[in-house]
Design a protein around this motif. Structure first.
Motif, PDB file in Angstrom:
ATOM      1  N   GLN A   1       0.830  -1.208   0.000  1.00  0.00           N
ATOM      2  CA  GLN A   1       0.000   0.000   0.000  1.00  0.00           C
ATOM      3  C   GLN A   1       0.862   1.256   0.000  1.00  0.00           C
ATOM      4  OE1 GLN A   1      -3.123   0.042   2.930  1.00  0.00           O
ATOM      5  NE2 GLN A   1      -4.057  -1.845   2.178  1.00  0.00           N
ATOM      6  N   VAL A   2       1.964   1.229   0.732  1.00  0.00           N
ATOM      7  CA  VAL A   2       2.876   2.382   0.733  1.00  0.00           C
ATOM      8  C   VAL A   2       3.471   2.577  -0.662  1.00  0.00           C
ATOM      9  CG1 VAL A   2       5.068   3.249   1.625  1.00  0.00           C
ATOM     10  CG2 VAL A   2       3.408   2.245   3.196  1.00  0.00           C
ATOM     11  N   GLN A   3       3.777   1.494  -1.351  1.00  0.00           N
ATOM     12  CA  GLN A   3       4.304   1.609  -2.713  1.00  0.00           C
ATOM     13  C   GLN A   3       3.282   2.258  -3.634  1.00  0.00           C
ATOM     14  OE1 GLN A   3       6.165  -1.916  -4.326  1.00  0.00           O
ATOM     15  NE2 GLN A   3       5.843  -1.238  -6.442  1.00  0.00           N
ATOM     16  N   LEU A   4       2.015   1.890  -3.482  1.00  0.00           N
ATOM     17  CA  LEU A   4       0.964   2.516  -4.284  1.00  0.00           C
ATOM     18  C   LEU A   4       0.873   4.010  -3.982  1.00  0.00           C
ATOM     19  CD1 LEU A   4      -1.835  -0.212  -4.091  1.00  0.00           C
ATOM     20  CD2 LEU A   4      -0.507   0.442  -6.111  1.00  0.00           C
ATOM     21  N   PHE A   5       1.010   4.367  -2.703  1.00  0.00           N
ATOM     22  CA  PHE A   5       1.000   5.780  -2.325  1.00  0.00           C
ATOM     23  C   PHE A   5       2.124   6.527  -3.036  1.00  0.00           C
ATOM     24  CE2 PHE A   5       2.862   9.130   0.290  1.00  0.00           C
ATOM     25  CZ  PHE A   5       1.781   9.970   0.501  1.00  0.00           C
ATOM     26  N   GLN A   6       3.312   5.959  -3.030  1.00  0.00           N
ATOM     27  CA  GLN A   6       4.458   6.604  -3.668  1.00  0.00           C
ATOM     28  C   GLN A   6       4.251   6.784  -5.171  1.00  0.00           C
ATOM     29  OE1 GLN A   6       7.461   3.847  -2.363  1.00  0.00           O
ATOM     30  NE2 GLN A   6       7.841   4.935  -0.432  1.00  0.00           N
ATOM     31  N   GLU A   7       3.492   5.882  -5.764  1.00  0.00           N
ATOM     32  CA  GLU A   7       3.260   5.951  -7.207  1.00  0.00           C
ATOM     33  C   GLU A   7       2.186   6.972  -7.588  1.00  0.00           C
ATOM     34  OE1 GLU A   7       2.361   2.002  -8.428  1.00  0.00           O
ATOM     35  OE2 GLU A   7       4.376   1.230  -8.019  1.00  0.00           O
ATOM     36  N   VAL A   8       1.116   7.062  -6.800  1.00  0.00           N
ATOM     37  CA  VAL A   8      -0.003   7.912  -7.212  1.00  0.00           C
ATOM     38  C   VAL A   8      -0.068   9.253  -6.489  1.00  0.00           C
ATOM     39  CG1 VAL A   8      -1.310   5.807  -7.697  1.00  0.00           C
ATOM     40  CG2 VAL A   8      -1.723   7.030  -5.564  1.00  0.00           C
ATOM     41  N   ALA A   9       0.572   9.377  -5.324  1.00  0.00           N
ATOM     42  CA  ALA A   9       0.499  10.624  -4.568  1.00  0.00           C
ATOM     43  C   ALA A   9       0.974  11.848  -5.354  1.00  0.00           C
ATOM     44  CB  ALA A   9       1.275  10.505  -3.259  1.00  0.00           C
ATOM     45  N   PRO A  10       1.990  11.729  -6.242  1.00  0.00           N
ATOM     46  CA  PRO A  10       2.399  12.914  -7.006  1.00  0.00           C
ATOM     47  C   PRO A  10       1.271  13.506  -7.853  1.00  0.00           C
ATOM     48  CG  PRO A  10       4.124  11.272  -7.081  1.00  0.00           C
ATOM     49  CD  PRO A  10       2.931  10.613  -6.435  1.00  0.00           C
ATOM     50  N   ALA A  11       0.279  12.697  -8.204  1.00  0.00           N
ATOM     51  CA  ALA A  11      -0.852  13.214  -8.979  1.00  0.00           C
ATOM     52  C   ALA A  11      -1.888  13.881  -8.084  1.00  0.00           C
ATOM     53  CB  ALA A  11      -1.509  12.080  -9.767  1.00  0.00           C
TER      54      ALA A  11
ATOM     55  N   THR B   1       6.693   9.401 -13.780  1.00  0.00           N
ATOM     56  CA  THR B   1       6.016   9.444 -15.065  1.00  0.00           C
ATOM     57  C   THR B   1       5.521  10.842 -15.360  1.00  0.00           C
ATOM     58  OG1 THR B   1       4.152   8.611 -16.364  1.00  0.00           O
ATOM     59  CG2 THR B   1       3.838   8.753 -13.982  1.00  0.00           C
ATOM     60  N   LYS B   2       5.624  11.248 -16.606  1.00  0.00           N
ATOM     61  CA  LYS B   2       5.184  12.581 -17.007  1.00  0.00           C
ATOM     62  C   LYS B   2       3.863  12.530 -17.772  1.00  0.00           C
ATOM     63  CE  LYS B   2       8.789  14.323 -15.098  1.00  0.00           C
ATOM     64  NZ  LYS B   2       8.621  15.019 -13.802  1.00  0.00           N
ATOM     65  N   VAL B   3       3.218  11.341 -17.810  1.00  0.00           N
ATOM     66  CA  VAL B   3       1.921  11.220 -18.455  1.00  0.00           C
ATOM     67  C   VAL B   3       0.874  11.870 -17.550  1.00  0.00           C
ATOM     68  CG1 VAL B   3       0.166   9.633 -19.311  1.00  0.00           C
ATOM     69  CG2 VAL B   3       2.586   9.093 -19.613  1.00  0.00           C
ATOM     70  N   LYS B   4       0.182  12.872 -18.059  1.00  0.00           N
ATOM     71  CA  LYS B   4      -0.783  13.607 -17.244  1.00  0.00           C
ATOM     72  C   LYS B   4      -1.991  12.731 -16.949  1.00  0.00           C
ATOM     73  CE  LYS B   4      -3.523  17.854 -17.152  1.00  0.00           C
ATOM     74  NZ  LYS B   4      -3.096  18.222 -15.800  1.00  0.00           N
ATOM     75  N   ALA B   5      -2.350  12.637 -15.686  1.00  0.00           N
ATOM     76  CA  ALA B   5      -3.490  11.824 -15.272  1.00  0.00           C
ATOM     77  C   ALA B   5      -4.786  12.499 -15.708  1.00  0.00           C
ATOM     78  CB  ALA B   5      -3.479  11.632 -13.758  1.00  0.00           C
ATOM     79  N   THR B   6      -5.735  11.700 -16.202  1.00  0.00           N
ATOM     80  CA  THR B   6      -7.044  12.212 -16.593  1.00  0.00           C
ATOM     81  C   THR B   6      -7.900  12.429 -15.346  1.00  0.00           C
ATOM     82  OG1 THR B   6      -8.042  10.010 -16.758  1.00  0.00           O
ATOM     83  CG2 THR B   6      -6.888  10.861 -18.714  1.00  0.00           C
ATOM     84  N   PRO B   7      -8.973  13.226 -15.453  1.00  0.00           N
ATOM     85  CA  PRO B   7      -9.860  13.421 -14.294  1.00  0.00           C
ATOM     86  C   PRO B   7     -10.395  12.095 -13.740  1.00  0.00           C
ATOM     87  CG  PRO B   7     -10.306  15.080 -15.948  1.00  0.00           C
ATOM     88  CD  PRO B   7      -9.342  14.124 -16.574  1.00  0.00           C
ATOM     89  N   GLN B   8     -10.739  11.148 -14.624  1.00  0.00           N
ATOM     90  CA  GLN B   8     -11.226   9.850 -14.157  1.00  0.00           C
ATOM     91  C   GLN B   8     -10.150   9.104 -13.385  1.00  0.00           C
ATOM     92  OE1 GLN B   8     -12.448   7.110 -17.230  1.00  0.00           O
ATOM     93  NE2 GLN B   8     -13.107   5.542 -15.771  1.00  0.00           N
ATOM     94  N   GLU B   9      -8.914   9.201 -13.885  1.00  0.00           N
ATOM     95  CA  GLU B   9      -7.798   8.533 -13.231  1.00  0.00           C
ATOM     96  C   GLU B   9      -7.547   9.135 -11.849  1.00  0.00           C
ATOM     97  OE1 GLU B   9      -3.349   7.026 -14.659  1.00  0.00           O
ATOM     98  OE2 GLU B   9      -4.409   8.594 -15.767  1.00  0.00           O
TER      99      GLU B   9
ATOM    100  N   LEU C   1      -0.902  15.294  -4.638  1.00  0.00           N
ATOM    101  CA  LEU C   1      -0.290  16.284  -3.755  1.00  0.00           C
ATOM    102  C   LEU C   1       0.666  17.161  -4.547  1.00  0.00           C
ATOM    103  CD1 LEU C   1       0.527  13.912  -0.736  1.00  0.00           C
ATOM    104  CD2 LEU C   1      -1.512  15.340  -1.087  1.00  0.00           C
ATOM    105  N   PRO C   2       0.352  18.443  -4.719  1.00  0.00           N
ATOM    106  CA  PRO C   2       1.185  19.332  -5.537  1.00  0.00           C
ATOM    107  C   PRO C   2       2.666  19.332  -5.180  1.00  0.00           C
ATOM    108  CG  PRO C   2      -0.875  20.396  -4.973  1.00  0.00           C
ATOM    109  CD  PRO C   2      -0.839  19.115  -4.187  1.00  0.00           C
ATOM    110  N   ARG C   3       2.989  19.212  -3.893  1.00  0.00           N
ATOM    111  CA  ARG C   3       4.393  19.276  -3.491  1.00  0.00           C
ATOM    112  C   ARG C   3       5.204  18.084  -3.985  1.00  0.00           C
ATOM    113  NH1 ARG C   3       5.347  15.914   0.765  1.00  0.00           N
ATOM    114  NH2 ARG C   3       3.556  15.117   1.927  1.00  0.00           N
ATOM    115  N   LEU C   4       4.516  17.027  -4.424  1.00  0.00           N
ATOM    116  CA  LEU C   4       5.212  15.830  -4.893  1.00  0.00           C
ATOM    117  C   LEU C   4       5.251  15.717  -6.415  1.00  0.00           C
ATOM    118  CD1 LEU C   4       3.858  13.119  -2.407  1.00  0.00           C
ATOM    119  CD2 LEU C   4       5.998  14.408  -2.284  1.00  0.00           C
ATOM    120  N   LYS C   5       4.589  16.634  -7.124  1.00  0.00           N
ATOM    121  CA  LYS C   5       4.496  16.514  -8.579  1.00  0.00           C
ATOM    122  C   LYS C   5       5.854  16.558  -9.255  1.00  0.00           C
ATOM    123  CE  LYS C   5      -0.237  18.080  -9.371  1.00  0.00           C
ATOM    124  NZ  LYS C   5      -1.104  19.079 -10.009  1.00  0.00           N
ATOM    125  N   ALA C   6       6.757  17.383  -8.749  1.00  0.00           N
ATOM    126  CA  ALA C   6       8.080  17.504  -9.365  1.00  0.00           C
ATOM    127  C   ALA C   6       8.889  16.217  -9.261  1.00  0.00           C
ATOM    128  CB  ALA C   6       8.847  18.650  -8.720  1.00  0.00           C
TER     129      ALA C   6
END
Length: 265
Positions: free
Chosen positions: A82-92, A103-111, A94-99
């Motif tokens: 679960q922590v690994q999943l957090f590390q993968e999706v949290a950048p999409a 992956t630079k593929v922009k997440a869709t609203p549904q995603e 939490l703004p402070r983690l986006k940088a």
């Protein structure tokens, strides 16, 4: 049925539509990831497949179904997973983690919607991760822009009684009280808002998790005349078990016929 689907997993590479449908059915048939014989084995088999990634990584529907799959079976995952999943999706989320996103593929609203539900379903996450996610959503609450999704996520992240996780991973009481104050200040008017307050302020008979009695009374007074408010007022005032419909609301979808989650209370 999941076992048959698993045997045909190679066919998900036939097309974008094949992969999206395979992922959708996979999560639907294996939900909630625990409770049936061999579920631990099934979930771990599926987790090992993650190293292969998506066959069509730029297909928006496939990416959304990928997130939905893990949301549905989150209860069968381990804490490190679960922590690994957090590390993968949290950048999409939490703004402070986006940088720091790999992956630079922009997440869709549904995603993004699926990401929020996924994180809310990961009850084994450290409390500080839950705090960071919930604090991000409070901004929408304060601006009056929170919808059913935001309220549901807040209710799951800050629940006093986890659905399947251990109580030592529950959001800290001080953070839950802060969230409740913000939700009350926003003026609850609809059922989703009431749901969040009931989960955050629910009486569980544990002084380490129960919120301040005066604050819980404020919640009860604020929601009593709203949709589903009378029941919510009782949940925050008394230590009572959840009804089947309330457990289904927490899970966000029904379980397969014949499978029941046995509540600790």
């Amino acid at each position: 049925l999941w076992d048959v689907l698993w045997e045909g997993r190679a066919r998900r590479g036939d097309s974008e539509a094949h992969e999206a449908r395979w992922l959708n059915l996979c999560g639907f048939l294996l939900r909630p990831g625990f409770g049936a014989e061999l579920d631990d084995w099934r979930v771990q088999q599926l987790w090992r497949m993650r190293s292969e990634g998506l066959r069509f990584p730029r297909a928006a529907q496939g990416r959304a179904e990928w997130a939905s799959l893990w949301k549905r079976i989150a209860g069968g995952l381990t804490r490190p997973q679960q922590v690994q999943l957090f590390q993968e999706v949290a950048p999409a989320l939490l703004p402070r983690l986006k940088a720091k996103a790999k992956t630079k593929v922009k997440a869709t609203p549904q995603e993004v919607r699926e990401f929020w539900q996924l994180m809310a379903s990961c009850e084994l996450l450290p409390p500080e991760h839950k705090r960071d996610l919930g604090d991000e959503l409070l901004a929408a609450v304060r601006k009056g822009k929170a919808g059913d999704l935001e309220f549901w996520v807040l209710g799951r992240l800050g629940a006093r009684a986890p659905f399947y996780g251990p109580i030592n991973q529950a959001l800290a009481r001080v953070d839950a009280e802060r969230w409740v104050d913000a939700l009350l200040a926003a003026g609850p008017t609809k059922a989703a808002h009431v749901f969040a307050l009931a989960q955050l302020a629910r009486c569980v008979g544990d002084r380490e998790r129960d919120l301040d009695a005066a604050l819980r009374q404020r919640v009860a007074d604020a929601v009593r005349r709203l949709p589903a408010g009378e029941r919510a007022a009782r949940l925050v005032s008394e230590h009572v078990p959840l009804a089947a419909t309330e457990r289904a609301r927490i899970l966000d979808e029904s379980l397969p016929a014949g499978l029941h989650v046995r509540a600790e209370d």
